[in-house]
Motif scaffolding. Structure first.
Motif, PDB file in Angstrom:
ATOM      1  N   UNK A  98      -4.370 -11.796  -0.394  1.00  0.00           N
ATOM      2  CA  UNK A  98      -4.732 -10.411  -0.064  1.00  0.00           C
ATOM      3  C   UNK A  98      -3.540  -9.540   0.308  1.00  0.00           C
ATOM      4  N   UNK A  99      -2.335  -9.929  -0.094  1.00  0.00           N
ATOM      5  CA  UNK A  99      -1.148  -9.111   0.160  1.00  0.00           C
ATOM      6  C   UNK A  99      -0.254  -9.118  -1.078  1.00  0.00           C
ATOM      7  N   UNK A 100       0.249  -7.940  -1.425  1.00  0.00           N
ATOM      8  CA  UNK A 100       1.286  -7.865  -2.437  1.00  0.00           C
ATOM      9  C   UNK A 100       2.611  -8.281  -1.806  1.00  0.00           C
ATOM     10  N   UNK A 101       3.465  -8.918  -2.617  1.00  0.00           N
ATOM     11  CA  UNK A 101       4.776  -9.352  -2.157  1.00  0.00           C
ATOM     12  C   UNK A 101       5.858  -8.550  -2.879  1.00  0.00           C
ATOM     13  N   UNK A 102       6.695  -7.847  -2.109  1.00  0.00           N
ATOM     14  CA  UNK A 102       7.764  -7.029  -2.664  1.00  0.00           C
ATOM     15  C   UNK A 102       9.081  -7.340  -1.953  1.00  0.00           C
ATOM     16  N   UNK A 103      10.148  -6.717  -2.459  1.00  0.00           N
ATOM     17  CA  UNK A 103      11.488  -6.870  -1.889  1.00  0.00           C
ATOM     18  C   UNK A 103      12.009  -5.498  -1.502  1.00  0.00           C
ATOM     19  N   UNK A 104      12.737  -5.440  -0.366  1.00  0.00           N
ATOM     20  CA  UNK A 104      13.351  -4.182   0.041  1.00  0.00           C
ATOM     21  C   UNK A 104      14.608  -4.479   0.843  1.00  0.00           C
ATOM     22  N   UNK A 105      15.776  -4.183   0.261  1.00  0.00           N
ATOM     23  CA  UNK A 105      17.056  -4.299   0.957  1.00  0.00           C
ATOM     24  C   UNK A 105      17.244  -5.697   1.559  1.00  0.00           C
ATOM     25  N   UNK A 106      16.992  -6.727   0.744  1.00  0.00           N
ATOM     26  CA  UNK A 106      17.219  -8.090   1.197  1.00  0.00           C
ATOM     27  C   UNK A 106      16.136  -8.666   2.068  1.00  0.00           C
ATOM     28  N   UNK A 107      15.009  -7.967   2.231  1.00  0.00           N
ATOM     29  CA  UNK A 107      13.905  -8.443   3.064  1.00  0.00           C
ATOM     30  C   UNK A 107      12.616  -8.513   2.254  1.00  0.00           C
ATOM     31  N   UNK A 108      11.693  -9.329   2.731  1.00  0.00           N
ATOM     32  CA  UNK A 108      10.376  -9.429   2.111  1.00  0.00           C
ATOM     33  C   UNK A 108       9.467  -8.349   2.685  1.00  0.00           C
ATOM     34  N   UNK A 109       8.637  -7.786   1.833  1.00  0.00           N
ATOM     35  CA  UNK A 109       7.688  -6.753   2.242  1.00  0.00           C
ATOM     36  C   UNK A 109       6.297  -7.184   1.792  1.00  0.00           C
ATOM     37  N   UNK A 110       5.364  -7.214   2.722  1.00  0.00           N
ATOM     38  CA  UNK A 110       3.954  -7.497   2.408  1.00  0.00           C
ATOM     39  C   UNK A 110       3.154  -6.219   2.583  1.00  0.00           C
ATOM     40  N   UNK A 111       2.330  -5.886   1.597  1.00  0.00           N
ATOM     41  CA  UNK A 111       1.506  -4.687   1.689  1.00  0.00           C
ATOM     42  C   UNK A 111       0.082  -5.016   1.235  1.00  0.00           C
ATOM     43  N   UNK A 112      -0.818  -4.131   1.592  1.00  0.00           N
ATOM     44  CA  UNK A 112      -2.183  -4.206   1.089  1.00  0.00           C
ATOM     45  C   UNK A 112      -2.448  -2.982   0.219  1.00  0.00           C
ATOM     46  N   UNK A 113      -1.495  -2.717  -0.657  1.00  0.00           N
ATOM     47  CA  UNK A 113      -1.637  -1.630  -1.607  1.00  0.00           C
ATOM     48  C   UNK A 113      -2.782  -1.884  -2.574  1.00  0.00           C
ATOM     49  N   UNK A 114      -3.087  -0.901  -3.420  1.00  0.00           N
ATOM     50  CA  UNK A 114      -4.222  -1.031  -4.339  1.00  0.00           C
ATOM     51  C   UNK A 114      -4.115  -2.268  -5.215  1.00  0.00           C
ATOM     52  N   UNK A 115      -5.252  -2.871  -5.525  1.00  0.00           N
ATOM     53  CA  UNK A 115      -5.270  -4.035  -6.401  1.00  0.00           C
ATOM     54  C   UNK A 115      -4.793  -3.657  -7.802  1.00  0.00           C
ATOM     55  N   UNK A 116      -4.290  -4.628  -8.509  1.00  0.00           N
ATOM     56  CA  UNK A 116      -3.884  -4.438  -9.900  1.00  0.00           C
ATOM     57  C   UNK A 116      -4.584  -5.490 -10.745  1.00  0.00           C
ATOM     58  N   UNK A 117      -5.273  -5.027 -11.775  1.00  0.00           N
ATOM     59  CA  UNK A 117      -6.111  -5.903 -12.598  1.00  0.00           C
ATOM     60  C   UNK A 117      -7.092  -6.685 -11.731  1.00  0.00           C
ATOM     61  N   UNK A 118      -7.492  -6.067 -10.615  1.00  0.00           N
ATOM     62  CA  UNK A 118      -8.447  -6.695  -9.710  1.00  0.00           C
ATOM     63  C   UNK A 118      -7.830  -7.687  -8.748  1.00  0.00           C
ATOM     64  N   UNK A 119      -6.493  -7.814  -8.726  1.00  0.00           N
ATOM     65  CA  UNK A 119      -5.843  -8.854  -7.923  1.00  0.00           C
ATOM     66  C   UNK A 119      -4.944  -8.257  -6.834  1.00  0.00           C
ATOM     67  N   UNK A 120      -4.917  -8.966  -5.711  1.00  0.00           N
ATOM     68  CA  UNK A 120      -3.941  -8.752  -4.648  1.00  0.00           C
ATOM     69  C   UNK A 120      -3.783 -10.089  -3.939  1.00  0.00           C
ATOM     70  N   UNK A 121      -2.655 -10.792  -4.115  1.00  0.00           N
ATOM     71  CA  UNK A 121      -1.413 -10.337  -4.730  1.00  0.00           C
ATOM     72  C   UNK A 121      -1.520 -10.235  -6.250  1.00  0.00           C
ATOM     73  N   UNK A 122      -0.723  -9.326  -6.804  1.00  0.00           N
ATOM     74  CA  UNK A 122      -0.639  -9.148  -8.246  1.00  0.00           C
ATOM     75  C   UNK A 122       0.780  -9.463  -8.699  1.00  0.00           C
ATOM     76  N   UNK A 123       0.878 -10.124  -9.837  1.00  0.00           N
ATOM     77  CA  UNK A 123       2.185 -10.533 -10.355  1.00  0.00           C
ATOM     78  C   UNK A 123       3.024  -9.323 -10.732  1.00  0.00           C
ATOM     79  N   UNK A 124       2.392  -8.336 -11.376  1.00  0.00           N
ATOM     80  CA  UNK A 124       3.140  -7.152 -11.802  1.00  0.00           C
ATOM     81  C   UNK A 124       3.839  -6.469 -10.631  1.00  0.00           C
TER      82      UNK A 124
END
Length: 343
Positions: A85-111
């Motif tokens: 239930x969290x997207x995984x992103x990168x920001x300035x050498x750190x991990x970022x978890x968000x609950x942004x909108x689903x993509x293709x019905x998924x969160x986490x989404x690979x894209x």
């Protein structure tokens, strides 16, 4: 902690879905202990379940694996696993978890993770697509390649579910297509190859927009129809809002930010159609039962004409329900599972 040599590939993002656990385990087993890049793993998971995937990958090979935590450093030689239930992103050498909108019905989404790697790491990113259904990850992998990064795809013949690798191969020209057992050694060679930042194309406006939506959700006026976001004429399965085309044809966003590929959108509408048919079947069964009850009440009151009318209604509804039931059961027999048990 393993140090990343200057100018080398520093981030490997891996996406998997149905059938992906064994492929991920195989890749983790074949990575060396001195692997000099950070690894981010995204697998489609049920939002309400706890994931055992970090433990599975931690035990599979020499690299430690952890559930990603918001704000934690991006560490070379470590496998960071997206939590449910969290997207995984990168920001300035750190991990970022968000609950942004689903993509293709998924969160986490690979894209989401792949686009983040494309924006932040550019040519220093490597994207890997493993077993799965539909096409999540294909557009994100294309973003990595467009920014000068590399793509690796599991051989569809080696994947339990070939759709994700096949869709990725239809969209990108990968560095290599390999069985899962050979991906780890190939990645070890690729991450040690020097990446040239100077020749990396800048992120497109569409890539930056979609990356920001995943990070921050939708700000006022973020997704509004216009020359760059034309209306598609389709509706979002998640919120019923109007979908707009984003970037190339076959990519859609609604005002809230839900994202769909054309293949995933078709699959979602198939599910919606089937749900409507089951609702119709329930209504027919209930109407049959009510008509039979009214026929019996009419017979007790010696209302022959009324009883005959209710009997006709019950018979017609029962026949329609039986036809619909056979059709739904035939659909269920043809369908294959699109995901596996929560991990």
């Amino acid at each position: 902690m393993v140090a990343v040599p200057a100018g080398r590939r520093e981030v490997v993002v891996v996406g998997a879905s149905a059938g992906g656990v064994e492929a991920l385990r195989t890749v983790a087993r074949s990575l060396p202990a001195d692997f000099p890049a950070a690894v981010l793993v995204v697998m489609h998971l049920s939002p309400g379940a706890r994931s055992a995937l970090p433990l599975i990958l931690d035990r599979a090979g020499p690299l430690p694996a952890y559930a990603a935590e918001h704000g934690a450093p991006l560490r070379p030689g470590v496998i960071h696993v997206a939590p449910p239930d969290h997207h995984l992103l990168i920001d300035d050498g750190s991990l970022v978890l968000t609950r942004g909108p689903t993509e293709n019905g998924h969160r986490p989404a690979i894209n989401v993770t792949f686009r983040s790697a494309a924006v932040t790491a550019g040519p220093k990113a490597i994207g890997v697509i493993l077993s799965g259904t539909l096409d999540d990850g294909s557009v994100g992998l294309r973003s990595i390649v467009d920014r000068g990064g590399l793509a690796v795809v599991q051989d569809p013949a080696d994947a339990l579910y070939a759709s994700m690798p096949e869709n990725a191969l239809a969209l990108v020209n990968p560095e290599c297509v390999l069985p899962a057992a050979e991906i780890g050694p190939a990645l070890d060679k690729l991450v040690r190859r020097r990446a040239e930042d100077a020749d990396a194309p800048q992120p497109s406006a569409a890539l930056l927009l979609e990356d920001r939506i995943a990070r921050d959700g939708v700000r006022l006026g973020a997704v509004v129809p216009g020359p760059d976001l034309p209306p598609s004429g389709y509706t979002c399965p998640d919120c019923r809002g109007a979908l707009m085309e984003v970037g190339s044809a076959g990519r859609y966003r609604c005002r809230i930010g839900h994202a769909w590929s054309v293949e995933a959108l078709l699959g979602a509408h198939d599910t919606e159609f089937e749900r409507a048919l089951w609702t119709a079947l329930r209504s027919l069964d209930e109407k049959t039962a009510l008509a039979r009850r009214l026929r019996q009440d009419s017979e007790r009151r010696n209302h022959g004409m009324l009883a005959n009318r209710y009997a006709t209604t019950a018979r017609e509804c029962a026949e329609a329900a039986e036809t619909l039931r056979k059709f739904l059961f035939s659909l269920a027999a043809e369908q294959e599972p699109e995901s596996q048990a929560p991990l």
